[in-house]
Design a protein around this motif. Structure first.
Motif, PDB file in Angstrom:
ATOM      1  N   ILE A 150       0.842  -1.204   0.000  1.00 46.44           N
ATOM      2  CA  ILE A 150       0.000   0.000   0.000  1.00 46.44           C
ATOM      3  C   ILE A 150       0.878   1.255   0.000  1.00 46.44           C
ATOM      4  O   ILE A 150       0.655   2.180  -0.795  1.00 46.44           O
ATOM      5  CB  ILE A 150      -0.980  -0.029   1.194  1.00 46.44           C
ATOM      6  CG1 ILE A 150      -2.041  -1.115   0.939  1.00 46.44           C
ATOM      7  CG2 ILE A 150      -1.630   1.342   1.413  1.00 46.44           C
ATOM      8  CD1 ILE A 150      -3.054  -1.311   2.056  1.00 46.44           C
TER       9      ILE A 150
ATOM     10  N   ASP B 247      11.485   2.799   4.846  1.00 46.57           N
ATOM     11  CA  ASP B 247      11.015   1.463   5.225  1.00 46.57           C
ATOM     12  C   ASP B 247      12.079   0.772   6.071  1.00 46.57           C
ATOM     13  O   ASP B 247      13.273   1.050   5.938  1.00 46.57           O
ATOM     14  CB  ASP B 247      10.703   0.619   3.971  1.00 46.57           C
ATOM     15  CG  ASP B 247       9.687  -0.486   4.256  1.00 46.57           C
ATOM     16  OD1 ASP B 247       8.522  -0.328   3.839  1.00 46.57           O
ATOM     17  OD2 ASP B 247      10.053  -1.485   4.919  1.00 46.57           O
TER      18      ASP B 247
ATOM     19  N   TYR C 121      -3.377  -5.332  16.966  1.00 47.59           N
ATOM     20  CA  TYR C 121      -3.538  -4.645  15.670  1.00 47.59           C
ATOM     21  C   TYR C 121      -4.747  -3.714  15.685  1.00 47.59           C
ATOM     22  O   TYR C 121      -4.647  -2.533  15.346  1.00 47.59           O
ATOM     23  CB  TYR C 121      -3.669  -5.686  14.551  1.00 47.59           C
ATOM     24  CG  TYR C 121      -3.774  -5.062  13.173  1.00 47.59           C
ATOM     25  CD1 TYR C 121      -2.644  -4.558  12.533  1.00 47.59           C
ATOM     26  CD2 TYR C 121      -5.002  -4.961  12.521  1.00 47.59           C
ATOM     27  CE1 TYR C 121      -2.746  -3.975  11.270  1.00 47.59           C
ATOM     28  CE2 TYR C 121      -5.101  -4.380  11.263  1.00 47.59           C
ATOM     29  CZ  TYR C 121      -3.966  -3.889  10.640  1.00 47.59           C
ATOM     30  OH  TYR C 121      -4.071  -3.300   9.403  1.00 47.59           O
TER      31      TYR C 121
ATOM     32  N   LYS D 278      -4.869   0.536  15.467  1.00 43.63           N
ATOM     33  CA  LYS D 278      -5.516   1.211  14.330  1.00 43.63           C
ATOM     34  C   LYS D 278      -6.605   2.177  14.815  1.00 43.63           C
ATOM     35  O   LYS D 278      -6.791   3.243  14.228  1.00 43.63           O
ATOM     36  CB  LYS D 278      -6.063   0.187  13.343  1.00 43.63           C
ATOM     37  CG  LYS D 278      -4.955  -0.590  12.633  1.00 43.63           C
ATOM     38  CD  LYS D 278      -4.011   0.361  11.905  1.00 43.63           C
ATOM     39  CE  LYS D 278      -2.927  -0.327  11.124  1.00 43.63           C
ATOM     40  NZ  LYS D 278      -2.095   0.600  10.346  1.00 43.63           N
TER      41      LYS D 278
HETATM   42  N1  LIG Z   1      -3.605  -5.087   3.241  1.00 42.05           N
HETATM   43  C1  LIG Z   1      -4.754  -4.798   3.806  1.00 42.05           C
HETATM   44  O1  LIG Z   1      -5.803  -5.423   3.526  1.00 42.05           O
HETATM   45  C2  LIG Z   1      -4.845  -3.676   4.791  1.00 42.05           C
HETATM   46  C3  LIG Z   1      -6.101  -3.369   5.325  1.00 42.05           C
HETATM   47  C4  LIG Z   1      -6.210  -2.333   6.236  1.00 42.05           C
HETATM   48  C5  LIG Z   1      -5.093  -1.610   6.612  1.00 42.05           C
HETATM   49  N2  LIG Z   1      -3.874  -1.918   6.089  1.00 42.05           N
HETATM   50  C6  LIG Z   1      -2.736  -1.098   6.525  1.00 42.05           C
HETATM   51  O2  LIG Z   1      -2.064  -0.594   5.388  1.00 42.05           O
HETATM   52  C7  LIG Z   1      -0.673  -0.416   5.699  1.00 42.05           C
HETATM   53  C8  LIG Z   1       0.177  -1.126   4.664  1.00 42.05           C
HETATM   54  O3  LIG Z   1      -0.175  -2.504   4.655  1.00 42.05           O
HETATM   55  P1  LIG Z   1       0.299  -3.503   3.501  1.00 42.05           P
HETATM   56  O4  LIG Z   1      -0.767  -4.495   3.318  1.00 42.05           O
HETATM   57  O5  LIG Z   1       0.811  -2.728   2.356  1.00 42.05           O
HETATM   58  O6  LIG Z   1       1.481  -4.260   4.279  1.00 42.05           O
HETATM   59  P2  LIG Z   1       3.055  -4.371   3.950  1.00 42.05           P
HETATM   60  O7  LIG Z   1       3.578  -5.349   4.938  1.00 42.05           O
HETATM   61  O8  LIG Z   1       3.245  -4.640   2.488  1.00 42.05           O
HETATM   62  O9  LIG Z   1       3.596  -2.913   4.266  1.00 42.05           O
HETATM   63  C9  LIG Z   1       4.032  -2.523   5.530  1.00 42.05           C
HETATM   64  C10 LIG Z   1       5.446  -1.987   5.377  1.00 42.05           C
HETATM   65  O10 LIG Z   1       5.854  -1.490   6.648  1.00 42.05           O
HETATM   66  C11 LIG Z   1       7.218  -1.833   6.786  1.00 42.05           C
HETATM   67  N3  LIG Z   1       7.583  -1.842   8.220  1.00 42.05           N
HETATM   68  C12 LIG Z   1       7.333  -2.815   9.138  1.00 42.05           C
HETATM   69  N4  LIG Z   1       7.873  -2.460  10.305  1.00 42.05           N
HETATM   70  C13 LIG Z   1       8.457  -1.253  10.129  1.00 42.05           C
HETATM   71  C14 LIG Z   1       9.199  -0.378  10.959  1.00 42.05           C
HETATM   72  N5  LIG Z   1       9.449  -0.687  12.245  1.00 42.05           N
HETATM   73  N6  LIG Z   1       9.674   0.774  10.436  1.00 42.05           N
HETATM   74  C15 LIG Z   1       9.448   1.089   9.140  1.00 42.05           C
HETATM   75  N7  LIG Z   1       8.768   0.306   8.300  1.00 42.05           N
HETATM   76  C16 LIG Z   1       8.290  -0.859   8.786  1.00 42.05           C
HETATM   77  C17 LIG Z   1       7.351  -3.214   6.159  1.00 42.05           C
HETATM   78  O11 LIG Z   1       8.710  -3.496   5.805  1.00 42.05           O
HETATM   79  C18 LIG Z   1       6.446  -3.065   4.942  1.00 42.05           C
HETATM   80  O12 LIG Z   1       7.175  -2.652   3.817  1.00 42.05           O
HETATM   81  C19 LIG Z   1      -0.493  -0.946   7.113  1.00 42.05           C
HETATM   82  O13 LIG Z   1      -0.558   0.143   8.009  1.00 42.05           O
HETATM   83  C20 LIG Z   1      -1.685  -1.863   7.305  1.00 42.05           C
HETATM   84  O14 LIG Z   1      -2.020  -1.980   8.653  1.00 42.05           O
HETATM   85  C21 LIG Z   1      -3.723  -2.938   5.191  1.00 42.05           C
END
Ligand SMILES: NC(=O)c1ccc[n+]([C@@H]2O[C@H](COP(=O)([O-])OP(=O)(O)OC[C@H]3O[C@@H](n4cnc5c(N)ncnc54)[C@H](O)[C@@H]3O)[C@@H](O)[C@H]2O)c1
Length: 262
Positions: free
Chosen positions: A18, A37, A156, A160
């Motif tokens: 995302i 990241d 989680y 949020k």
């Molecule tokens: N995928 C979904 O369906 C969904 C739904 C609701 C909310 N979200 C939210 O969207 C956001 C992105 O999710 P995603 O699905 O792309 O997941 P993702 O795991 O692809 O992205 C999260 C990123 O955060 C990075 N990260 C983890 N720990 C970290 C730290 N300590 N410092 C810096 N970076 C760090 C990871 O390396 C990763 O690249 C998140 O906040 C997630 O909670 C996702």
């Protein structure tokens, strides 16, 4: 006219699905990007892609739970691009499932440190630069799971929900300085993270999509479009709000069986 011409955006979690999608969309809209990241490799990949498409992007290794790394990332962005106007916080850690008795204290603390305190730290160190740029926008990524609970995912879901309330107060504190702050609450979005949980795209769609109002899961591009809107002047009177990009998930209290039959 592109939506974000002349903007400089920091995206935490920008190496993820995302965050990366948002960064790519922002670049298309004319912004320069600092992709932050935990994984430099993932951040580099997104930055390289943006540069090869003709955009401007750098990759920075940042653990958002570490204050000095957040401060250094903000400084590096200003050195590279001269200012910061926009911050997107999309990083989140993966927390093991379990009820309160089963969750290890270390896992609980890590969820709070990354998902919540990390957002606070990024805001803390980026905000002075947005002020210096005479205003801008912050978009924090929450979740539909901050609106409703899920079994075994108290860490989680709680982080949020906290992100949303934190952002409301951020909007109140910084509105007078022309700095807007909003959250996006994605619902079931197809990403690697969700694939890890649900196994296959088909299963993810079966479990998370079919019973929803639009009958499908969402895409990274659909979240990125909402982020581009909130970061841009198109949203100039929008602050302190949460934009659900969840295909109606939060409004639909029924089950897939009620809707489609068995
Ligand atoms: N995928 C979904 O369906 C969904 C739904 C609701 C909310 N979200 C939210 O969207 C956001 C992105 O999710 P995603 O699905 O792309 O997941 P993702 O795991 O692809 O992205 C999260 C990123 O955060 C990075 N990260 C983890 N720990 C970290 C730290 N300590 N410092 C810096 N970076 C760090 C990871 O390396 C990763 O690249 C998140 O906040 C997630 O909670 C996702």
């Amino acid at each position: 006219m592109a939506l974000l011409t002349g903007r400089v955006a920091v995206v935490s979690g920008g190496g993820g699905d995302i965050g990366g999608g948002i960064a790519r969309r922002f670049a298309k809209e004319g912004a320069a990007l600092a992709i932050c990241d935990l994984s430099l490799e993932k951040a580099e990949k997104v930055a390289r892609q943006i540069r090869s498409d003709g955009g401007r992007a750098i990759a920075i290794a940042v653990d958002v739970s570490q204050a000095e790394q957040c401060e250094a990332a903000a400084m590096q962005t200003v050195v590279e691009f001269g200012k910061i106007t926009t911050l997107v916080n999309a990083s989140a850690t993966v927390s093991p499932d379990g009820n309160v008795e089963k969750i290890a204290l270390a896992d609980w603390r890590r969820a709070l440190d990354v998902n919540f305190t990390g957002m606070f730290l990024m805001c803390k160190y980026v905000l002075p630069h947005i002020r210096e740029a005479r205003g801008g926008a912050i978009v924090n990524i929450a979740s539909s799971h901050g609106h409703f609970g899920l079994p075994g995912r108290s860490a989680y879901c709680s982080t949020k929900a906290a992100v949303m309330h934190f952002t409301r107060v951020l909007a109140i504190d910084y509105g007078p300085e022309n700095i807007r702050a909003n959250t996006i609450s994605p619902g079931p979005i197809d990403t690697e993270r969700s694939l890890r949980r649900y196994g296959t795209r088909e299963n993810s769609n079966r479990v998370r999509g079919v019973g929803q109002v639009l009958g499908r899961t969402g895409t990274v591009e659909e979240v990125a479009a909402a982020a581009a809107f909130l970061a841009s002047d198109e949203a100039s009177f929008v602050t302190g709000t949460d934009l659900l990009v969840d295909g109606g998930q939060t409004s639909f209290k029924g089950s897939s069986l009620e809707r489609y039959g068995s």
